[in-house]
Design a protein around this motif. Structure first.
Motif, short mmCIF file in Angstrom:
data_model
loop_
_atom_site.label_atom_id
_atom_site.label_comp_id
_atom_site.label_asym_id
_atom_site.label_seq_id
_atom_site.Cartn_x
_atom_site.Cartn_y
_atom_site.Cartn_z
N ALA A 121 0.82 -1.21 0.00
CA ALA A 121 0.00 0.00 0.00
C ALA A 121 0.85 1.25 0.00
N ARG A 138 -4.10 7.00 -7.05
CA ARG A 138 -5.09 5.93 -7.14
C ARG A 138 -6.12 6.34 -8.17
N SER A 471 -10.30 -0.12 0.05
CA SER A 471 -9.42 1.04 0.15
C SER A 471 -10.25 2.32 0.13
N ARG A 472 -9.74 3.32 0.81
CA ARG A 472 -10.33 4.66 0.84
C ARG A 472 -9.18 5.65 0.67
N ASN A 473 -9.28 6.47 -0.35
CA ASN A 473 -8.18 7.37 -0.69
C ASN A 473 -8.71 8.76 -1.02
N GLN A 475 -6.96 12.68 -2.50
CA GLN A 475 -5.76 13.37 -2.98
C GLN A 475 -6.15 14.78 -3.41
N LYS A 502 -3.69 10.72 0.99
CA LYS A 502 -3.94 9.88 2.17
C LYS A 502 -4.69 8.63 1.74
N SER A 503 -4.29 7.51 2.32
CA SER A 503 -4.88 6.24 1.91
C SER A 503 -5.02 5.31 3.12
N THR A 504 -6.14 4.61 3.14
CA THR A 504 -6.34 3.49 4.06
C THR A 504 -6.65 2.27 3.22
N ASP A 505 -5.72 1.33 3.18
CA ASP A 505 -5.88 0.09 2.44
C ASP A 505 -6.02 -1.06 3.43
#
Length: 1001
Positions: A121, A138, A471-473, A475, A502-505
């Motif tokens: 990630a 992404r 995933s939640r991104n 930018q 910012k990303s949460t995978d």
């Protein structure tokens, strides 16, 4: 309305159904207009002449003939004439390009062998995907379909000056059609096989003299390409739609602005991966001169202890359509060795949790890659929004200030069967069983009738395993540029930009055997009839918290499932500039420099599968539930990149236009962190150290090329030669349940040719050819999880015990000592004693879990510590990779297309026949280049017949894609050791045919 129907075709992708004159890489049709926004800001302007297309590869409007970059520009009409409907099909129009889906939420788009083989990630793509010149870390290039496009530009080679970070391989720039000054619209409808229904449309409305609005959209719905014989449903279907709205305001000759909003959404049963293949590993019946013999107390065959689940056989052999040896899986063995469900009162003998035998032993898969048999049909949801504000101010007649602001938000959810095949019944019938005192056991979390009810997956008598990739991104980025247009010999383009991402995978694996073990091994109070009320905060006992919620409403605290959570933030600043100096009337020097400062923050969140609370507890964990975050890891890089180009436009006499150029460029892509390993107490499991971070990538590229136009533009020929010196190419593999990223140095060189010939108005041929040779440099090495011993007969592969995620190797003589001992033959401790050889701990495998004890192998009379006494801590021997090819880098790529137009009734109707054939040679999916890694070459043929009536702006088209219904394996992903090293494969869409009607107004 002014102009013919065909002259306006390039203004929109959907009108590309007309496809009368077809595609020429980099060149528009004779007489057509080029819909090229000025660096993503202004509305489309006419091409500089009738045979070239305007591009913004250098973030300014230029004829493609004048750009000293290897670039393929595909107009809207060309996209449809070749039936290139999404990012995965661009490889058919661009030499030395390869594409494949990856196992999780992204994909691998590679140019000249350089792509994204790092799946962490925290890794970044090596080919920058931009929307109207805004880079998107992404994106949904794989899932979404092209609509109302001006063109797609593919820049090959590092673009480190103007595009910056993450452009080491090149750039894919998606340029939408912009508003125009005339009212116009289009509607298109299509039907096809797989019950396909598609609609698209566009309307362009001028509002006075200064404002214009353009709105467009597309919708696709069809049934699945794959058939699930177990659920008897078609899966891998599509239900997706996109829309875009653009408003452009030009209040004066010196200022213009536009705002773009684009939305994509999908909700269907798309499969994230294809079939899962496996050449079954039966284990070993002999180790050296010692037979592997089961004792009277061995509830799991000892031979399975020497099975890795699947062997590294060719994926093209019939044997590959098997399933892993599931008796070798640690969680299956645990249910048969240490988890008695109760006592059978009729025999007074224990009955263990899982039935004997291999639950996958009778699995024989169909040889059809589009036919699967799984107990869980896929669920797929994705949503993506892009907002972009562009402003263009002419400071003077010769200097322009450009601002580009963008915000993007991406959401992704994909769930499917993890095993990809159906097991035999696995759960023992707990009905009528008693505890040691003769009291009937509780059936709350048991398996009455052989049915166990998993809180996430529901009731089943079979082994169920489902994964979820989510995933939640978000930018946002800002770029300012000042560029000149002086009439003299010198011009410049300078700017600065900022990006925050910012990303949460998250990746989950649910398995009803995991939940069963959590309830019955770790949560029993004793006496087999009661269970702890285990909560995430429980600390007084070593219990494992079980999330009671279904898969769509998890509390995300459970340790009865695997969860890898990755929290990433990237902040990037850059200043850049290019200078253009005409040292002579036909010689120009381009010099560019960029300085990038990256900060990447990764917050480690260790996985907690079957880990509970309690110091030195038997589970080996530290918390009963939840996923505590570790200390953030902050990485910083400050890197210069740039390029130097000399181009010459000689007057050769035998060409209309010629450009010859030579360049040297430098590219950079940031590094990152490897995810943390499971949060296991080192008193229980001591891991061989692995690097916590991986290095950035760097590339130095040398390129020479020429672009030529002959016979008034009827024949064009482009040729390029390049050499890459690559440092620290990032490649991932699954180790200890994490994506371990490794770095490799490599070289790459190759040739590219693009040609188009149009001898008459009716006939056209275009082709491209790419040759590529890649090599890993001296000293390249890595441990191959599919072959840890590398053929060394003095070492033996061992499957570990439950808490240890990866297989290991152990000395053959010690293994033989354990196998030959009466403690194994009659004592029944051979299985855990062999597993202890993978431990690296003084506690693992003892008779007294939770407190210091004597390792089981000491009962056999020897001392052994794999961390110090085995190669690489027992992980295995390094494979020598020097001279191997980079993955997904076929030596040859080739495409040829031809079309012929018949003019009917004096040209009132035009009937066009178009055919395209693409071919790539064999390649490898991994750096090891073994027979297991080999991907056979494959081809793809497409046909289209189009009937148009230009005077009525009406078109009818029938097309066939993948004419021969080929299903090649385009790439694959090797799963983890503790799931048996099965292989998820990816393939092409099947034969698709459709009929559409387009009407413009």
């Amino acid at each position: 309305m002014k102009g013919s129907f065909l002259a306006r075709a390039a203004c929109t992708t959907s009108i590309a159904a007309i496809a009368v004159l077809g595609a020429t890489p980099g060149y528009a049709q004779e007489g057509e207009e080029s819909a090229a926004p000025a660096a993503g800001v202004e509305a489309a302007k006419p091409a500089q002449d009738g045979n070239t297309i305007i591009v913004t590869a250098q973030k300014r409007e230029e004829s493609i003939l004048d750009v000293p970059i290897a670039i393929t520009a595909i107009s809207a009409d060309a996209l449809d004439s070749q039936k290139i409907e999404g990012g995965s099909e661009l490889l058919r129009a661009v030499p030395n390009v390869n594409f494949s889906k990856s196992n999780f939420s992204m994909y691998n788009f590679s140019i000249r062998g350089i792509g994204t083989k790092a799946i962490s990630a925290s890794s970044d793509p090596a080919v920058a995907v931009s929307f109207n010149n805004t880079p998107l870390i992404r994106n949904r290039l794989f899932e979404s379909e092209f609509f109302d496009m001006a063109r797609v530009e593919v820049l090959r080679g590092p673009q480190g000056t103007l595009y910056g970070r993450n452009a080491t391989g090149g750039v894919v720039n998606l340029i939408p059609a912009m508003p125009t000054s005339q009212f116009e619209g289009e509607i298109k409808g299509e039907v096809g096989n797989y019950d396909t229904r598609r609609m698209s449309g566009m309307v362009n409305v001028p509002l006075g003299d200064t404002l214009a609005v353009r709105a467009s959209g597309a919708w696709t719905k069809r049934t699945g390409f794959d058939y699930n014989t177990y659920t008897q449903k078609h899966v891998n279907g599509r239900d997706l739609w996109s829309t875009r709205a653009i408003a452009e305001w030009t209040p004066s000759d010196r200022f213009s602005a536009n705002f773009i909003w684009q939305h994509f959404e999908e909700d269907d049963n798309r499969s994230r991966t294809g079939k899962s293949l496996c050449t079954r590993d039966p284990g070993k019946t002999m180790i050296g001169d010692t037979p592997v013999v089961d004792g009277p107390y061995d509830y799991v065959p000892l031979a399975s202890k020497f099975s890795q689940g699947c062997l590294p056989g060719s994926l093209y052999d019939d044997a590959a359509y098997g399933a892993p040896n599931a008796e070798a899986l640690a969680f299956i063995a645990a249910g048969r060795i240490v988890l008695p469900m109760g006592t059978d009162p009729s025999t007074d003998m224990p009955r263990y949790a899982f039935l004997p035998g291999d639950p996958f032993g009778n699995v024989t898969q169909s040889k059809n890659l589009r036919e699967i048999a799984t107990s869980y049909d896929p669920v797929f949801r994705a949503k993506n929004d892009i907002f972009q504000l562009n402003m263009n101010f002419d400071v003077s007649d010769e200097v322009q200030l450009i601002s580009q602001t963008a915000y993007a938000k991406d959401r992704y959810y994909s769930s499917q069967d993890y095993n990809r095949f159906v097991s035999a019944p696995i759960f023992e019938d707990s009905s009528g069983l008693t505890d040691g005192s003769g009291i009937p056991i509780s059936q709350d979390f048991a398996s009455p009738g052989g049915i166990f009810v998993d809180p996430q997956l529901g009731p089943s008598n079979r082994l169920l395993s489902v994964d979820l990739s989510r995933s939640r991104n978000r930018q946002w980025s800002q770029e300012f540029r000042i560029q000149s247009d002086f009439s003299g010999d010198f011009n410049f383009n300078i700017g600065m930009n900022y990006l925050n991402f910012k990303s949460t995978d998250e990746y989950f694996v649910f398995n009803n055997a995991f939940s069963f073990i959590a309830y019955n091994l770790y949560n029993r109070k004793g006496g087999n009839d009661k269970y702890y009320d285990c909560q995430p905060t429980t600390t007084d006992v070593d219990c494992v918290y079980v999330d009671p919620n279904p898969i769509d409403s998890l509390n995300e605290l459970g340790h009865n499932y695997f969860l890898s959570r990755n929290l990433i933030e990237t902040e990037s600043w850059a200043i850049f500039g290019e200078a253009y100096w005409n040292v002579a009337s036909n010689v120009k020097i381009t010099a560019g420099l960029r300085f990038t400062k990256d900060t990447k923050t990764s917050t480690p969140v260790p996985s907690q599968l079957l880990l509970g609370a309690g110091t030195n507890g038997s589970s080996g964990g530290s918390v009963a539930g939840g996923y505590p975050e570790g200390t953030p890891i902050v990485q910083k890089w400050s890197e210069p990149t740039g390029r130097l180009v000399i181009d010459w436009q000689p007057d050769l006499g035998f060409t209309d236009d010629t450009l010859i150029y030579g360049s040297v460029s430098r590219g950079y892509k940031g590094g990152g962190t490897n995810p943390p390993r499971p949060d296991i107490d080192p008193f229980v499991v001591q891991y061989q150290p692995l690097p916590g971070t991986f290095k950035p990538e760097y590339i130095t590229a040398f390129e020479i090329g020429t672009k030529n136009s002959f016979d008034g533009g009827r024949f064009t020929l482009n040729a390029t030669a390049f050499y890459y010196d690559y440092q620290d190419y990032q490649v991932s593999q699954i180790v200890d349940r994490i994506s371990l990223n490794e770095n490799f140095d490599a070289t790459s060189w190759g040739l590219e040719f693009e040609a188009a010939w149009r001898p008459s108005r009716a006939f056209r041929v275009d082709a491209n050819l790419g040759y590529l040779k890649t090599r890993l440099k001296e000293g390249a090495q890595s441990i191959d999880v599919m072959n840890r011993t590398q053929g060394n007969e003095d070492w033996v592969l061992i499957r570990p015990w439950l808490q240890v995620p990866s297989n290991c190797i152990a000395p053959r003589d010690l293994v033989e000592t354990i196998l030959a001992s009466p403690l194994t033959t009659y004592g029944g401790i051979g299985f855990p004693a062999l597993g202890a050889l993978c431990g690296g701990s003084q506690e693992l495998g003892t008779f007294t879990p939770g407190s210091p004890g004597v390792p089981l192998y000491q009962f056999y009379g020897f001392e052994y510590n794999p961390l110090t006494d085995a190669p690489n801590g027992g992980r295995g021997f390094y494979a020598d990779l020097e001279g191997n090819e980079l993955p997904n880098a076929p030596r040859l790529t080739f495409n040829i297309g031809a079309q012929y137009t018949a003019f009917i009734n004096g040209g009132d109707w035009e009937l066009t026949f178009r055919g395209d054939y693409y071919r790539q040679s064999e390649s490898f999916a991994r750096v090891y280049n073994t027979e297991y890694d080999r991907l056979k070459g494959w081809g793809n043929a497409n046909l289209a017949i189009t009937l148009t009536r230009p005077a009525s702006d009406l078109a009818f088209q029938f097309y066939v894609k993948n004419v021969f219904n080929d299903a090649p394996i385009t790439d694959f992903f090797t799963n983890s050791d503790d799931s048996g090293l099965s292989t998820n494969v990816f393939t092409l869409d099947p034969r698709i045919y459709g009929f559409n009607v387009t009407k413009r107004f």
